[in-house]
Enzyme design. Structure first.
Site, PDB file in Angstrom:
ATOM      1  N   ASN A  41       4.450   8.180  11.398  1.00  0.00           N
ATOM      2  CA  ASN A  41       5.468   7.128  11.463  1.00  0.00           C
ATOM      3  C   ASN A  41       6.869   7.711  11.411  1.00  0.00           C
ATOM      4  O   ASN A  41       7.791   7.229  12.049  1.00  0.00           O
ATOM      5  CB  ASN A  41       5.299   6.135  10.316  1.00  0.00           C
ATOM      6  CG  ASN A  41       4.130   5.204  10.571  1.00  0.00           C
ATOM      7  OD1 ASN A  41       3.645   5.119  11.692  1.00  0.00           O
ATOM      8  ND2 ASN A  41       3.654   4.548   9.530  1.00  0.00           N
ATOM      9  N   HIS A  89      -4.479   7.128   5.087  1.00  0.00           N
ATOM     10  CA  HIS A  89      -3.627   6.258   5.891  1.00  0.00           C
ATOM     11  C   HIS A  89      -4.187   6.107   7.298  1.00  0.00           C
ATOM     12  O   HIS A  89      -4.144   7.037   8.105  1.00  0.00           O
ATOM     13  CB  HIS A  89      -2.208   6.847   5.926  1.00  0.00           C
ATOM     14  CG  HIS A  89      -1.222   5.985   6.628  1.00  0.00           C
ATOM     15  ND1 HIS A  89      -0.393   6.430   7.613  1.00  0.00           N
ATOM     16  CD2 HIS A  89      -0.951   4.660   6.493  1.00  0.00           C
ATOM     17  CE1 HIS A  89       0.351   5.441   8.050  1.00  0.00           C
ATOM     18  NE2 HIS A  89       0.039   4.357   7.388  1.00  0.00           N
ATOM     19  N   SER A 117       1.701   2.769   3.659  1.00  0.00           N
ATOM     20  CA  SER A 117       2.408   3.486   4.725  1.00  0.00           C
ATOM     21  C   SER A 117       3.660   4.158   4.188  1.00  0.00           C
ATOM     22  O   SER A 117       4.170   5.078   4.796  1.00  0.00           O
ATOM     23  CB  SER A 117       2.888   2.530   5.810  1.00  0.00           C
ATOM     24  OG  SER A 117       1.904   1.652   6.189  1.00  0.00           O
ATOM     25  N   GLU A 134      -4.165  10.023   8.144  1.00  0.00           N
ATOM     26  CA  GLU A 134      -3.376  10.956   7.345  1.00  0.00           C
ATOM     27  C   GLU A 134      -3.908  10.925   5.920  1.00  0.00           C
ATOM     28  O   GLU A 134      -4.179   9.854   5.381  1.00  0.00           O
ATOM     29  CB  GLU A 134      -1.897  10.548   7.362  1.00  0.00           C
ATOM     30  CG  GLU A 134      -1.249  10.771   8.709  1.00  0.00           C
ATOM     31  CD  GLU A 134       0.173  10.212   8.797  1.00  0.00           C
ATOM     32  OE1 GLU A 134       1.020  10.856   9.410  1.00  0.00           O
ATOM     33  OE2 GLU A 134       0.418   9.112   8.252  1.00  0.00           O
TER      34      GLU A 134
HETATM   35  P1  NAI Z   1      -1.688  -7.831   5.518  1.00  0.00           P
HETATM   36  O1  NAI Z   1      -0.571  -8.599   4.977  1.00  0.00           O
HETATM   37  O2  NAI Z   1      -2.238  -8.152   6.868  1.00  0.00           O
HETATM   38  O3  NAI Z   1      -2.913  -7.881   4.501  1.00  0.00           O
HETATM   39  C1  NAI Z   1      -2.811  -7.699   3.146  1.00  0.00           C
HETATM   40  C2  NAI Z   1      -3.951  -8.473   2.483  1.00  0.00           C
HETATM   41  O4  NAI Z   1      -4.000  -8.091   1.126  1.00  0.00           O
HETATM   42  C3  NAI Z   1      -3.790  -9.991   2.549  1.00  0.00           C
HETATM   43  O5  NAI Z   1      -4.943 -10.576   3.102  1.00  0.00           O
HETATM   44  C4  NAI Z   1      -3.637 -10.385   1.093  1.00  0.00           C
HETATM   45  O6  NAI Z   1      -4.219 -11.629   0.787  1.00  0.00           O
HETATM   46  C5  NAI Z   1      -4.334  -9.257   0.378  1.00  0.00           C
HETATM   47  N1  NAI Z   1      -3.932  -9.069  -0.992  1.00  0.00           N
HETATM   48  C6  NAI Z   1      -2.680  -9.022  -1.487  1.00  0.00           C
HETATM   49  N2  NAI Z   1      -2.727  -8.852  -2.826  1.00  0.00           N
HETATM   50  C7  NAI Z   1      -4.026  -8.818  -3.189  1.00  0.00           C
HETATM   51  C8  NAI Z   1      -4.723  -8.657  -4.409  1.00  0.00           C
HETATM   52  N3  NAI Z   1      -4.069  -8.507  -5.557  1.00  0.00           N
HETATM   53  N4  NAI Z   1      -6.081  -8.664  -4.392  1.00  0.00           N
HETATM   54  C9  NAI Z   1      -6.742  -8.802  -3.239  1.00  0.00           C
HETATM   55  N5  NAI Z   1      -6.150  -8.952  -2.056  1.00  0.00           N
HETATM   56  C10 NAI Z   1      -4.802  -8.941  -2.018  1.00  0.00           C
HETATM   57  O7  NAI Z   1      -1.235  -6.290   5.450  1.00  0.00           O
HETATM   58  P2  NAI Z   1      -1.695  -5.069   6.346  1.00  0.00           P
HETATM   59  O8  NAI Z   1      -0.817  -4.966   7.524  1.00  0.00           O
HETATM   60  O9  NAI Z   1      -3.164  -5.076   6.511  1.00  0.00           O
HETATM   61  O10 NAI Z   1      -1.303  -3.853   5.394  1.00  0.00           O
HETATM   62  C11 NAI Z   1      -2.087  -3.483   4.276  1.00  0.00           C
HETATM   63  C12 NAI Z   1      -1.703  -2.074   3.882  1.00  0.00           C
HETATM   64  O11 NAI Z   1      -1.929  -1.202   4.965  1.00  0.00           O
HETATM   65  C13 NAI Z   1      -0.241  -1.914   3.525  1.00  0.00           C
HETATM   66  O12 NAI Z   1      -0.148  -0.987   2.477  1.00  0.00           O
HETATM   67  C14 NAI Z   1       0.377  -1.347   4.790  1.00  0.00           C
HETATM   68  O13 NAI Z   1       1.521  -0.582   4.562  1.00  0.00           O
HETATM   69  C15 NAI Z   1      -0.749  -0.496   5.297  1.00  0.00           C
HETATM   70  N6  NAI Z   1      -0.733  -0.212   6.701  1.00  0.00           N
HETATM   71  C16 NAI Z   1      -0.439  -1.183   7.645  1.00  0.00           C
HETATM   72  C17 NAI Z   1      -0.441  -0.872   8.999  1.00  0.00           C
HETATM   73  C18 NAI Z   1      -0.172  -1.937  10.012  1.00  0.00           C
HETATM   74  O14 NAI Z   1       0.024  -1.578  11.209  1.00  0.00           O
HETATM   75  N7  NAI Z   1      -0.168  -3.199   9.661  1.00  0.00           N
HETATM   76  C19 NAI Z   1      -0.750   0.490   9.468  1.00  0.00           C
HETATM   77  C20 NAI Z   1      -1.131   1.398   8.418  1.00  0.00           C
HETATM   78  C21 NAI Z   1      -1.089   1.057   7.095  1.00  0.00           C
END
Ligand code: NAI
Length: 676
Positions: free
Chosen positions: A486, A436, A415, A448
């Site tokens: 955002n 995105h 993001s 995006e």
């Molecule tokens: P989250 O914290 O819910 O999930 C991240 C996951 O990645 C976790 O399950 C973790 O175990 C896993 N992970 C971390 N390092 C790892 C690795 N080396 N190998 C495999 N798995 C790994 O995070 P979320 O919210 O899903 O965000 C993920 C991405 O999406 C981020 O870049 C965030 O900025 C982006 N994003 C989030 C939004 C939201 O509303 N939460 C909206 C749009 C984008």
């Protein structure tokens, strides 16, 4: 006789088979030219006096997509509009009045004018296939059916189903269409022609509304039901912003029971609506949507296997969505335990969308939990959705790149981390793109797309095409903190927090945003997104763009108030709903609304100045589809042009004087005022 848009043949059973195949178009649309020719076809068929008429489409993708919306934009005044609508009505009346039975064979999409045509036939058959969808979506363009569709839908389906279908604009699947009485039967392809012959030969009674609907449509009951419908509609589409649903309800209340009056009033009502601002703006939004879809059609993405890394909120939902759209998906995370909840959630989403247990099982079979990352080497597209942390992401990219196929695309869902930083971790950065998604993935239409300096043109067009295959609307944005959506939302949400900090009641704040036309108030939105996530995005934008962050937000996060996910944020949440008790002072409503919306508009201007998107139309498209920004305004830039750039600029100056620098208007306003 030969026609440009139709093929007419007679078979040995004396049935006329009329194929609609509009020339030079990939879909059948009822333009003025097509309607004129249709009138001639009907005269021709009448003189032959066959035993029956079958109407079907010559296009693979569907029956008839509706009227030609591009013609709407050329209508200059009410008289022209009326002439156009009456032309359509005459065709449908002539079809209905044929002295022999007629039947429409519907496959694929059948929308708007197409459905009105089908309703003017004596019978309708739908192909039993998931691609068959029937609807009257005119309300989404700020109008209602005009070719006699309101009258015939109500006569055929009854007022309850017909109003639900027209007021929601919802597309109905084949089986449901049969249950509602919208089609007489729903049959597999091999039986379609035989079934058509059967109906024309047997001539069963035509579908008619049942007794309860006839009572509901009687003169004394109509005003009561009309009032109920209007009240229900008002919750989603207030009358001031969206006149069409109310015009439709009024039309029925005043004229039901008198066919001629109803048709005349229907035409007059659509002529009035279609020349109004709301319809104009909603039609504009329709074309903006077409433009976004077009961006995904430059190349044809042939990917089949998607590998998603990170099974959190986003990765898990992205994986489920890809499986739902027909891709084979492997989902990787640090351990099987972290993947399991995502698979559980996927099952729920897929179940809700598909319902049919066979289809659900087939889709779940394509979604593979893959803790060891075996899918990585096979995938056409790899999507990274791990923690929003530069080190975590770069370490991961370095590790996975050598294991990926050389021709695979690498998409990041970041993001806020600049792609310029991420590409440093790669040997072949030409394949890196940002894709995105927004949360919740299943509901948000926009994605995006952004690229690093080294990203190749092929990767860019390819990922846009992939997004379109996911039924998402891709908008290309420059790599910059918060991309477009955002970034534009953040000042609006932060102003809401500021107002709250000043003691203005959260009800006032959220209500004023909704009164402007936003789908949800900013505080409720912040709670929904998660206050911790808001704070982290706000801090990044504040560091990079100097956006001030009210202290209240950090205080709330420190207190463990994260919003909907833990039940407490600005609101207390109960069963997924915010409890809206009274609090704080009412505040000056107009001031509150202006402060919220003008912060957003000022940020829009900044994005235009910085070239975050290629042009103002793309910005409007991104903001309408990414934030739900009042669609009836045609988008934020269009809105500013409508109320006057000078008016917006003057109000910003006033607010800057009263509330400080954060309202200082961007140079874009002056350039507009100077006519540059
Ligand atoms: P989250 O914290 O819910 O999930 C991240 C996951 O990645 C976790 O399950 C973790 O175990 C896993 N992970 C971390 N390092 C790892 C690795 N080396 N190998 C495999 N798995 C790994 O995070 P979320 O919210 O899903 O965000 C993920 C991405 O999406 C981020 O870049 C965030 O900025 C982006 N994003 C989030 C939004 C939201 O509303 N939460 C909206 C749009 C984008």
């Amino acid at each position: 006789m030969s026609y440009r848009h139709f093929r007419l043949e007679y078979d040995t059973d004396d049935l006329a088979w009329l194929q609609v195949d509009v020339a030079d178009r990939t879909v059948n649309v009822l333009s003025a030219e097509v309607l004129d020719e249709f009138s001639r076809v009907l005269e021709d068929v009448s003189t032959h006096s066959p035993a029956g008429l079958v109407i079907l489409s010559g296009k693979d993708n569907g029956f008839i997509a509706g009227a030609d919306v591009s013609e709407f934009t050329r209508i200059e005044n009410r008289e022209e509009a009326l002439a156009h609508i009456e032309r359509g009505q005459r065709c449908m009346d002539a079809l209905e009045a044929l002295p022999f039975p007629s039947i429409a064979l519907i496959h694929g999409f059948c929308m708007g004018g197409g459905t009105e045509l089908a309703l003017a036939c004596d019978y309708r058959l739908a192909l039993d296939d998931p691609t068959t969808v029937i609807g009257l979506p005119e309300i989404r363009l700020g109008i209602h059916p005009g070719f006699g569709g309101t009258l015939r839908a109500i006569e055929t389906l009854g007022v309850r189903h017909a109003m639900d279908m027209m007021l929601s604009g919802r597309a109905i699947k084949a089986h449901q269409a049969r249950r509602m009485g919208l089609v007489d039967d729903c049959v597999p392809e091999r039986q379609m022609f035989a079934a058509a012959r059967h109906f024309l030969r047997q001539r069963p009674p035509r579908r008619r509304a049942g007794w309860l609907d006839r009572i509901l449509g009687s003169r004394p009951v109509r005003p009561l039901l009309a009032r109920w419908l209007a009240r229900k509609t008002n919750r989603k589409a207030p009358r001031d912003h969206y006149p069409a649903p109310y015009a439709l309800i009024d039309l029925w209340r005043e004229h039901a029971g008198n066919r001629q009056n109803m048709l005349a009033a229907e035409a007059a009502s659509v002529a009035r609506l279609i020349t109004g601002d709301t319809a104009n703006n909603l039609i504009r939004v329709f074309f903006l949507q077409e433009r976004l879809k077009q961006a995904g059609r430059q190349v044809r993405d042939e990917s089949r296997h998607v590998h998603v890394i990170g099974a959190g909120v986003m990765g898990g939902d992205i994986a489920a969505w890809c499986a739902l759209k027909g891709f084979t998906v492997s989902l990787q995370d640090q351990s099987p335990e972290r993947i399991a909840p995502a698979i559980g959630r996927a099952w729920k989403t897929i179940q809700r969308k598909l319902r049919d247990p066979r289809l659900v099982r087939g889709t779940m079979d394509r979604l593979i939990a893959d803790a060891d990352g075996y899918g990585l080497a096979k995938a056409d597209i790899v999507i990274e959705a791990v923690f929003e942390d530069l080190d975590v992401k770069t370490t991961l990219l370095r590790e996975i790149e050598p294991r990926m196929r050389p021709d695979a695309l690498l998409a990041t869902n970041t993001s806020s981390i600049p792609l310029e930083e991420l590409e440093k971790a790669l040997k072949h950065p030409d394949r890196l793109v940002a894709l995105h998604f927004f949360n919740p993935v299943a509901r948000m239409q926009l994605v995006e797309i952004s690229s690093a300096p080294a990203t190749s043109e092929t990767s860019r067009t390819h990922i846009a095409s992939f997004a379109t295959r996911l039924s998402k609307l891709p908008v290309a944005v420059r790599s910059s903190p918060g991309f477009l959506v955002n970034r534009v939302l953040m000042p609006y949400m932060l102003e809401a927090v500021q107002l709250y900090e000043e003691g203005v009641s959260k009800q006032t704040i959220d209500r004023e945003a909704r009164r402007f036309g936003m789908p949800m108030g900013p505080l409720e939105l912040a709670d929904t997104v998660g206050l911790d996530i808001c704070l982290s995005v706000a801090n990044i934008l504040s560091q990079r763009l100097g956006m001030p962050v009210p202290g209240k937000l950090g205080e709330m996060v420190d207190l463990g108030l994260t919003g909907r996910k833990n039940g407490q944020g600005f609101y207390v949440w109960h069963k997924g709903r915010p409890q809206k008790e009274r609090d704080g002072k009412a505040g000056d409503a107009n001031d509150v609304q202006d402060r919220l919306i003008l912060r957003l508009l000022n940020e829009v201007a900044r994005c235009l100045s910085e070239g975050i998107v290629d042009d103002p139309d793309l910005l409007d498209a991104g903001i309408v589809f990414g934030t739900g920004f009042a669609p009836f305004t045609g988008g934020p830039v269009h809105y500013m042009q409508h109320v006057g750039i000078d008016t917006v600029a003057a109000r910003l100056d006033e607010l800057a004087q009263r509330y400080g620098e954060r309202f200082a208007r961007d140079a874009w306003f002056q350039r507009q005022l100077d006519g540059e």
